[in-house]
Motif scaffolding. Structure first.
Motif, PDB file in Angstrom:
ATOM      1  N   THR A 144       6.699   9.183  -2.609  1.00 57.48           N
ATOM      2  CA  THR A 144       5.571   9.611  -3.447  1.00 57.48           C
ATOM      3  C   THR A 144       5.085   8.506  -4.368  1.00 57.48           C
ATOM      4  O   THR A 144       4.111   8.694  -5.094  1.00 57.48           O
ATOM      5  N   GLY A 145       5.771   7.362  -4.384  1.00 58.41           N
ATOM      6  CA  GLY A 145       5.393   6.266  -5.257  1.00 58.41           C
ATOM      7  C   GLY A 145       6.005   6.345  -6.639  1.00 58.41           C
ATOM      8  O   GLY A 145       5.715   5.501  -7.495  1.00 58.41           O
TER       9      GLY A 145
ATOM     10  N   GLY B 271       3.459  11.448   4.257  1.00 55.11           N
ATOM     11  CA  GLY B 271       3.355  10.047   4.647  1.00 55.11           C
ATOM     12  C   GLY B 271       3.995   9.127   3.634  1.00 55.11           C
ATOM     13  O   GLY B 271       4.463   9.535   2.573  1.00 55.11           O
ATOM     14  N   LEU B 272       3.991   7.819   3.987  1.00 60.00           N
ATOM     15  CA  LEU B 272       4.597   6.777   3.162  1.00 60.00           C
ATOM     16  C   LEU B 272       3.544   5.879   2.516  1.00 60.00           C
ATOM     17  O   LEU B 272       3.873   4.826   1.986  1.00 60.00           O
ATOM     18  N   SER B 273       2.291   6.321   2.534  1.00 60.35           N
ATOM     19  CA  SER B 273       1.207   5.455   2.054  1.00 60.35           C
ATOM     20  C   SER B 273       1.316   5.181   0.556  1.00 60.35           C
ATOM     21  O   SER B 273       0.992   4.082   0.096  1.00 60.35           O
ATOM     22  N   ARG B 274       1.767   6.151  -0.236  1.00 57.63           N
ATOM     23  CA  ARG B 274       1.871   5.921  -1.684  1.00 57.63           C
ATOM     24  C   ARG B 274       2.926   4.878  -1.992  1.00 57.63           C
ATOM     25  O   ARG B 274       2.743   4.022  -2.872  1.00 57.63           O
ATOM     26  N   ALA B 275       4.027   4.943  -1.300  1.00 58.57           N
ATOM     27  CA  ALA B 275       5.059   3.924  -1.497  1.00 58.57           C
ATOM     28  C   ALA B 275       4.541   2.554  -1.061  1.00 58.57           C
ATOM     29  O   ALA B 275       4.818   1.537  -1.709  1.00 58.57           O
ATOM     30  N   TYR B 276       3.774   2.519   0.014  1.00 54.33           N
ATOM     31  CA  TYR B 276       3.210   1.254   0.475  1.00 54.33           C
ATOM     32  C   TYR B 276       2.255   0.679  -0.565  1.00 54.33           C
ATOM     33  O   TYR B 276       2.240  -0.545  -0.798  1.00 54.33           O
ATOM     34  N   ASP B 277       1.458   1.528  -1.204  1.00 52.14           N
ATOM     35  CA  ASP B 277       0.533   1.047  -2.238  1.00 52.14           C
ATOM     36  C   ASP B 277       1.293   0.405  -3.396  1.00 52.14           C
ATOM     37  O   ASP B 277       0.840  -0.595  -3.967  1.00 52.14           O
ATOM     38  N   VAL B 278       2.449   0.980  -3.767  1.00 55.61           N
ATOM     39  CA  VAL B 278       3.252   0.398  -4.852  1.00 55.61           C
ATOM     40  C   VAL B 278       3.824  -0.946  -4.414  1.00 55.61           C
ATOM     41  O   VAL B 278       3.782  -1.936  -5.157  1.00 55.61           O
ATOM     42  N   LEU B 279       4.348  -1.006  -3.196  1.00 54.52           N
ATOM     43  CA  LEU B 279       4.943  -2.247  -2.711  1.00 54.52           C
ATOM     44  C   LEU B 279       3.891  -3.318  -2.469  1.00 54.52           C
ATOM     45  O   LEU B 279       4.186  -4.514  -2.536  1.00 54.52           O
ATOM     46  N   ARG B 280       2.677  -2.911  -2.184  1.00 57.28           N
ATOM     47  CA  ARG B 280       1.618  -3.881  -1.917  1.00 57.28           C
ATOM     48  C   ARG B 280       1.291  -4.689  -3.155  1.00 57.28           C
ATOM     49  O   ARG B 280       0.746  -5.780  -3.072  1.00 57.28           O
ATOM     50  N   GLY B 281       1.663  -4.143  -4.341  1.00 61.58           N
ATOM     51  CA  GLY B 281       1.442  -4.878  -5.574  1.00 61.58           C
ATOM     52  C   GLY B 281       2.248  -6.157  -5.660  1.00 61.58           C
ATOM     53  O   GLY B 281       1.974  -7.016  -6.494  1.00 61.58           O
TER      54      GLY B 281
END
Length: 449
Positions: A298-299, A338-348
């Motif tokens: 969930t990020g 999905g895992l998109s929220r976690a990906y958005d955090v890691l993309r930082g």
């Protein structure tokens, strides 16, 4: 807790409470006494009237004495330990102090605990002298993570004749935190360790290159070997190179909590294995001096966690581990798909080691997970094999095509992807990840950094 066992509610309310506390024996004596007195007046029997008065007055006198005595009993509860791994026992110590000038009668002590911790403990305490104390203890155990309230503590007071019984309750609670099981992990050479402490320590200057060094003024005690003569000549005073700054290695532990990614429930379920695995890695990396961050699909992360995660050093490491264990003690399935929220955090951007515990992945989520590798210095994924966790070993196919395809996608993206069958140990798979990463590095000419 340490509050008195009773709270005054006024004279009238206290008397009513005392009368309501009459036991079956007390009510029987009172009823028999009243009936005897009535019969004595009808029959004119003075002796019967005296017996009836005695029978009726005795329970009332016991209730009045019990009410007037006002036992002042203080109680306290101590948990040892207050934070316990799932499947382990904790001991609860109860202490009762008679803080009044009068001795108590028989005390019946009862503590309220959730059913998952075991049966409700009950104790009978004999007469406690003025200023005396009694200590008892009981054990609790839970195979399920969580935070469990203990209390309130209840105390039943009785008179010597058993005519009256009053209940007093303490108002405070204590909380037992049952954290995930933590398995010790063997030390291995991890990607990204070169930026951390220990043998892989790497220090960086303020800026790269001799000409780009930003000096500062000389301070008493500075090493003269660090004098920067070019800047000294320019500014007309002693200037020294800035201190080299240590860079702490960073590690992010990603825990997939999607409800649809796991099947089954209970202490032996796949989700509980993932939570336990994440806890083991978090503690292990903190002990090795990494800055550790816990991230979910969930990020979200641990409350109070900084942008770089928790630092692993000394007392701070123990406090950080406690905060993370408290978070994992109550973590549950998310509603996300999905895992998109976690990906958005890691993309930082973190550029550290990424260790992921993933449930069942479809093609879309495997693609998202593959892209997470781009922003990490190294990536290890423990992917739970859904077939082995929901079927008996004899019923499991030789290979799950979909599961193997997801592992292949992650490996092609640069992950060290390890399949997690039912019953596997975290330490065993930790070593397997090391072997697979070492083998892949040998084939590609790379090395663990």
């Amino acid at each position: 807790m340490g509050a008195p066992a009773e709270a005054d509610r006024g004279e009238t309310g206290g008397i009513r409470t005392a009368l309501a506390g009459l036991t079956t024996r007390g009510r029987s004596f009172l009823a028999a006494g009243i009936a005897a007195v009535i019969c004595a007046y009808i029959l004119g029997q003075a002796d019967l009237r005296r017996v009836g008065l005695l029978l009726a007055v005795l329970p009332l006198l016991c209730a009045a004495v019990l009410h007037r005595t006002r036992y002042r009993v203080a109680g306290s509860r101590r948990l040892s330990p207050a934070r316990v791994p799932a499947g382990s026992e904790a001991r609860v110590h109860l202490r009762m102090d008679n803080v009044s000038r009068l001795p108590t009668g028989l005390l019946m002590l009862q503590d309220r605990v959730p059913y998952v911790l075991g049966p409700r403990p009950r104790f009978v305490l004999d007469r406690v002298e003025p200023g005396g104390r009694r200590e008892v203890s009981y054990r609790v155990r839970s195979d399920l993570r969580g935070r469990y309230p203990l209390g309130p503590l209840q105390l039943r007071l009785t008179d010597p004749f058993g005519m009256c019984e009053l209940t007093r309750s303490f108002s405070t609670f204590d909380t037992l935190t049952v954290i995930p099981k933590v398995e010790p992990l063997p030390p291995i050479r991890l990607s990204g360790e070169a930026k951390g402490y220990g043998d892989g320590r790497q220090r960086s200057l303020a800026l790269a290159g001799e000409d780009d060094v930003i000096p500062r003024g000389y301070r008493h005690g500075d090493d003269l070997r660090r004098v920067h003569w070019r800047s000294t000549a320019r500014y007309g005073e002693l200037m020294v190179r800035r201190e080299e700054q240590p860079q702490r290695a960073r590690c992010t532990v990603l825990l997939d909590t999607r409800g649809g990614a796991y099947e089954g429930a209970g202490p032996d379920s796949a989700f509980e294995w993932a939570v336990s695995g994440a806890a083991s890695v978090l503690v292990h990396m903190l002990e090795r001096g990494f800055s550790v961050r816990l991230l979910t699909d969930t990020g979200s992360s641990v409350p109070g966690e900084g942008a770089e995660g928790f630092a692993g050093s000394g007392q701070e490491s123990a406090e950080a581990a406690g905060l993370m264990m408290d978070t994992l003690a109550v973590i549950d399935h998310s509603d996300g798909t999905g895992l998109s929220r976690a990906y958005d955090v890691l993309r930082g951007g973190n550029e550290g080691l990424l260790v992921a515990f993933l449930g069942d992945l479809d093609e879309e989520q495997a693609t998202v997970a593959a892209k997470m590798r781009r922003r990490s210095g190294g990536a290890v994924a423990f992917v739970l094999d859904p077939d082995t966790w929901v079927r008996e070993p004899a019923d499991v196919p030789a290979a799950g095509d979909a599961h193997e395809e997801r592992l292949r996608m992650l490996r092609e993206a640069g992950w060290t992807a390890v399949s997690v069958p039912r019953g596997a140990g975290v330490a065993e798979l930790w070593r397997q990840a090391d072997r697979e990463r070492s083998g892949a590095a040998a084939l590609t000419g790379e090395a663990w950094r």
